[in-house]
Design an enzyme around this catalytic site. Structure first.
Site, PDB file in Angstrom:
ATOM      1  N   GLU A 296      -8.760  37.437  58.187  1.00  0.00           N
ATOM      2  CA  GLU A 296      -8.613  38.960  57.638  1.00  0.00           C
ATOM      3  C   GLU A 296     -10.013  39.605  57.588  1.00  0.00           C
ATOM      4  O   GLU A 296     -10.995  39.197  58.059  1.00  0.00           O
ATOM      5  CB  GLU A 296      -8.037  38.814  56.179  1.00  0.00           C
TER       6      GLU A 296
ATOM      7  N   ASP B 213     -15.796  41.746  48.060  1.00  0.00           N
ATOM      8  CA  ASP B 213     -15.227  42.470  49.281  1.00  0.00           C
ATOM      9  C   ASP B 213     -16.395  43.665  49.612  1.00  0.00           C
ATOM     10  O   ASP B 213     -15.975  45.039  50.131  1.00  0.00           O
ATOM     11  CB  ASP B 213     -13.925  43.133  49.580  1.00  0.00           C
TER      12      ASP B 213
HETATM   13  O1  FUB Z   1     -10.113  40.935  47.526  1.00  0.00           O
HETATM   14  C1  FUB Z   1      -8.882  40.947  48.002  1.00  0.00           C
HETATM   15  C2  FUB Z   1      -8.860  40.242  49.255  1.00  0.00           C
HETATM   16  O2  FUB Z   1      -9.614  38.824  49.179  1.00  0.00           O
HETATM   17  C3  FUB Z   1      -9.482  40.853  50.363  1.00  0.00           C
HETATM   18  O3  FUB Z   1      -8.688  41.869  50.748  1.00  0.00           O
HETATM   19  C4  FUB Z   1      -9.601  39.773  51.411  1.00  0.00           C
HETATM   20  O4  FUB Z   1     -10.488  40.088  52.334  1.00  0.00           O
HETATM   21  C5  FUB Z   1     -10.173  38.797  50.395  1.00  0.00           C
HETATM   22  O5  FUB Z   1     -11.576  38.855  50.322  1.00  0.00           O
END
Ligand code: FUB
Length: 450
Positions: free
Chosen positions: A211, A37
């Protein structure tokens, strides 16, 4: 083919301006730890990287088979190649409101305002009075490296993951986050409270998980970027608008799904040294488990109308490699259509990196942007192995370019560091081509010029 690899001459120009120290990194850019991320920010003349810190869950520590993170590090670089780890800036046990046993410090962000640095992060709260699921907290520092002081309470009115902060040209700050939909709300000047109710961002895909919002502005256009599952796994998409609140129009794909099946991707975009860059992640150092991810960087280009050219992920990444370092040519920029494979040197020790195997005579790889500087480069070493013995040529620029060296690797099961005389001394910045000339295969770990 409208892809970033076509623009290598432009990148080379930008890199010549940026390079100044001994450099050696490729994709992934951080070795020795997982960094998922990746949010990159330019503070002063350095790039700061704020990733999630994936670790492997073990009995009693996180949920085996799932994401597991207990702290955050920050890294910085002046050239996108040599990265400094500034250490842990926040831990699940030092956030007053967070569950200290949740192992779920997911995707963060950071921004600078009025001489302070604000670090935004999602975490499950320690009790249900904060609501279920993830809350979003802020920690504040005087310098980007920290120390960061977590606020006593999470941001009221925000429930979700993947916070992202954007400050518009008029000084108004906005917080974006994900909770099935993508949300946005204005932030008060104190950067720690919402200044009005959250809005669901409209006109985005309605099926498939979205997301990781990341907003940036370029030439008066606002780019809302986000991972989205259009098919089976996430790809990076973007929508464009005329303001930070939209309305947005879904415009295109920045990066396709991972061909090797890493389920998540997560992006940030910066301009640095006159070049735009995409930061994203892939499970390079954990090919068998896609919840242990690593940061990659590739160059990003725009069309004249402001749309983004799709980024084809590279192993080479960005930055200039010093000829005197161990040039990891397994992280090549381009390869012949057949006869080239890469593999981890040791699958049990993935952070040792990779080797490249050239299998059939004529197979080649090209590694871009090696800086010879004013080094004369009279000798070269190659770490290689060839069961039956083999020969490769190293040339400048193209597979029929000027010959630098011919390397005969002895037969044997072990790795050899083979020294050779360099035919033509070099200075400046060059792309290197390594080509197999023998009928038998050769594996190469690195090359280095003296
Ligand atoms: O790293 C955990 C989760 O996976 C993140 O918050 C999302 O964006 C995905 O990459």
């Amino acid at each position: 083919m409208r892809v970033n690899s076509q623009r290598s001459s432009i990148v080379l120009g930008a890199l010549m301006v940026m390079a100044s120290v001994n450099l050696c990194a490729q994709n992934p850019v951080i070795k020795g730890q997982y960094t998922a991320d990746p949010t990159a920010r330019v503070f002063g003349d350095r790039v700061y990287l704020f990733p999630s810190h994936d670790i492997r869950a073990t009995e009693g520590k996180g949920r085996p088979g799932w994401f597991c993170m207990e702290d955050y590090h920050v890294y910085s670089s002046g050239d996108l190649v040599e990265w400094k780890d500034h250490g842990v800036i926040l831990s699940q046990t030092t956030i007053p409101w967070a569950n200290p046993r949740a192992y779920a410090l997911w995707a963060p962000d950071a921004i600078s305002r009025n001489g302070k640095y604000y670090f935004y992060f999602p975490a499950p709260a320690r009790d249900s009075s904060y609501g279920r699921g993830f809350s979003v907290g802020v920690a504040v520092a005087d310098v980007p490296e920290g120390p960061y002081r977590p606020e006593p309470e999470p941001i009221r009115g925000v429930h979700g993951i993947d916070p992202n902060v954007f400050i518009d040209r008029d000084g108004q700050a906005y917080l974006y986050w994900a909770a099935r939909d993508l949300y946005v709300a204005k932030l008060k000047p104190n950067m720690t409270e919402l200044d009005g109710p959250p809005q669901v961002i409209q006109n985005l895909p309605t099926t498939g998980l979205k997301e990781g919002p990341f907003m940036f502005e370029r030439n008066g256009k606002y780019y809302l970027t986000y991972p989205h599952v259009e098919n089976k796994t996430e790809r990076l998409e973007y929508a464009m608008g005329d303001g930070p609140l939209g309305p947005f129009t879904v415009t295109g794909v920045i990066m396709d799904e991972s061909p090797t099946g890493c389920w998540t991707n997560h992006q940030s975009v910066i301009e640095f040294g006159g070049q735009w860059y995409l930061f994203y992640h892939h499970n390079d150092y954990s090919p068998g488990f896609d919840k242990n991810r690593s940061t990659r960087i590739d160059s990003l280009f725009f069309e004249a109308d402001g749309t983004i050219l799709k980024v084809i992920p590279t192993l080479r990444g960005v930055g200039v490699t010093d000829a005197g370092s161990e040039i990891q040519i397994d992280r090549y920029s381009m390869a012949s259509a057949a006869g080239v494979t890469t593999a981890l040197l040791d699958t049990l020790l993935p952070f040792q990196g990779w080797k490249v195997r050239l299998d059939s005579a004529g197979a080649w790889i090209r590694y871009n942007a090696v800086r010879f500087g004013d080094r004369s480069g009279a000798t070269m070493e190659m770490r290689a192995a060839a069961g039956q013995g083999g020969t490769v040529e190293i040339r400048i620029g193209r597979s029929d370019g000027p010959l630098l060296a011919r390397v005969d690797i002895p037969a044997g099961l072990e790795w050899f560091v083979v020294p050779v005389h360099v035919a033509e001394r070099q200075s400046g910045l060059h792309n290197l081509v390594v080509r197999l000339t023998s009928a038998s295969a050769v594996e190469i770990d690195w090359v280095r010029f003296e």
